[in-house]
Design an enzyme around this catalytic site. Structure first.
Site: not given
Ligand code: BG6
Length: 478
Positions: A167-168, A230
């Site tokens: 999950d950047h 996110h």
């Protein structure tokens, strides 16, 4: 290839790899942070001048920071194999290239539809050995059942400690800074609960539309594309208890507890607790832009490009504190922020006028900034009573770290995947719990036939979002 370490990127010519992964790897190279002797192998369907393509992408991203020496070092590591990820041939070719590599990270920058198949092919080709890890991009499936299917395939080939769910957002500096802010200071933690905090809001606002990703996006929408991952990760970091230490499972244990405490929102609640929207034509940055359905020829769609949710965490710390989540595409400005709204003073000795409760704002985008609003006396000799005004105590991260280049979140993600550190990666139970919560909302929307409300591109989203907060006497902070 005679390296003992390798990074293999599937989808190597795609958008994510070209815009994010390769520039990130290049920056790691330039800073001397790539593991010694690692080779980087790209794979995708087409035959291309791979090094040329990567160089163009890196140059575009690096701009004035591009260095010929760093590129020359980086280019030496690069290799490419063209092939179809669904066919055995590709894995034979990869196995030949990876002969002797004891430590390998397979990074899947492809549609989740291929995750399961790739994992199984890697296993069949003997490439999922103990020294191999797999990194998969979000979204992991489209809902809980499809996620479970992918997980089963991943689990057949790799053990949990070798699966890195990306999950950047967790790679963003300010997101990691949340841990420091909360747990490296004594100031906030005693106040970090229902007694002092009135509500929390998390906004992820984008100006971009679905555009070139329309077909992907239409299958997911804002809820699955952003909220499930996110936004829930941000919510976890804000709401979790202090972990025993920074070990991956200590942090992830606390995050999953928050997810498990999320009050379900189903058919009975969606109308009062959520808002769906879809952009129509309008203006972004002064230019006319089409509506969501006009971006696709003859497109008709009930997919939401905006979602707002009033969530609750049913535990002792947060009972009764709303967590408002809001995300959308084609909104007025790009802004990702978390607002922690403290309660007003219990009794005011000042005239009520102008008394504003403290607010902590953690801004992730466009700039990284943390500010705390405090009431202050305005300098004056006014005899009509003390005049007060909220002023900001600012942690201006740009000024504090002027000389530091703002890193791409994927630099951290790639570095940690290569080092085998899972702290900033999502564990299986987190993903599944998040899906279960999100699925109930999606099912509720279906059940109640809740169509997305139109909002003009370039606006703040559907006005119905205001009722969501006003109902509790709260207001969105723009
Ligand atoms: C991705 C979503 O995960 O995050 C995109 O799929 C979104 O739709 C992007 O645009 C936002 O990331 P960032 O880092 O620009 O906030």
């Amino acid at each position: 290839m005679n390296h003992s370490k390798a990074l293999v990127i599937f989808g190597a010519t795609g958008d994510l790899a070209q815009k994010m992964l390769f520039p990130s790897l290049y920056f790691l190279e330039a800073d001397g942070l790539l593991p010694e002797g690692i080779s980087i192998l790209g794979t995708a369907r087409g035959e291309v001048d791979f090094a040329g393509k990567v160089q163009a992408s890196v140059k575009e991203r690096a701009g004035a920071d591009f260095s010929e020496q760093a590129w020359a070092r980086f280019a030496k590591r690069l290799d490419y194999v063209a092939g179809d990820a669904q066919q055995d041939d590709l894995y034979k070719a990869l196995a030949a290239k990876l002969k002797g590599a004891q430590e390998i990270v397979f990074y899947l920058a492809v549609s989740p539809d291929f995750f399961g198949a790739i994992a199984l092919h890697l296993k069949a080709a003997g490439l999922a050995h103990k020294g191999a890890r797999i990194a998969v991009e979000k979204p992991l499936g489209h809902d809980l059942p499809s996620c479970l299917k992918i997980e089963q395939a991943l689990e057949t080939a790799f053990t949990e400690d070798r699966i890195f769910r990306v999950d950047h957002y967790l790679g963003k500096e300010t997101v990691q800074n949340l841990l420091a802010l909360r747990f490296a200071n004594t100031l906030f933690e005693p106040l970090w609960n229902k007694d002092s905090i009135e509500h929390v809001q998390i906004t992820v606002a984008e100006t971009v539309g679905a555009g070139g990703r329309w077909s992907y996006y239409d299958h997911y929408g804002a809820l699955r594309d952003i909220v499930q991952n996110h936004m829930l990760q941000l919510l976890c970091l804000i709401a979790m208890e202090v972990p025993a230490n920074l070990e991956p499972d200590s942090v992830r244990n606390e995050k999953v507890k928050v997810l498990r405490s999320l009050r379900p929102i189903g058919a009975g609640e969606v109308e009062s607790q959520t808002v769906r929207g879809q952009y129509t034509k309008g203006y972004t940055d002064g230019a006319a832009v089409p509506g969501y359905t006009q971006e696709k020829d003859g497109g008709e769609s009930d997919t939401e490009t905006f979602a707002a949710i009033a969530a609750h965490i049913d535990n002792w710390r947060w009972a009764g504190v709303p967590f408002y989540l809001r995300t959308g595409k084609r909104l007025a400005s790009r802004s990702t922020q978390i607002v922690v709204q403290f309660r007003p003073v219990p009794h005011s000795i000042f005239s009520r006028r102008g008394l504003v409760a403290n607010r902590l704002t953690i801004r992730l985008q466009p700039e990284e900034e943390i500010s705390l609003s405090l009431m202050n006396k305005t300098p004056s000799l006014d005899q009509g009573g003390m005049q007060l005004k909220p002023l900001s105590l600012n942690l201006n991260l740009i000024d504090a770290y002027k000389k530091t280049r703002r890193r791409i979140a994927y630099e951290r993600i790639l570095l940690d995947a290569l080092a085998g550190n899972q702290t900033l990666f999502v564990r299986r139970d987190e993903t599944e719990t998040a899906w279960a919560w999100v699925d109930a909302i999606a099912d509720g929307w279906k059940d109640r036939e809740m169509k997305p409300l139109p909002y003009a591109a370039g606006s703040s989203g559907p006005p119905a979002q205001y009722a969501l907060t006003e109902r509790n006497g709260d207001a969105w902070v723009e």
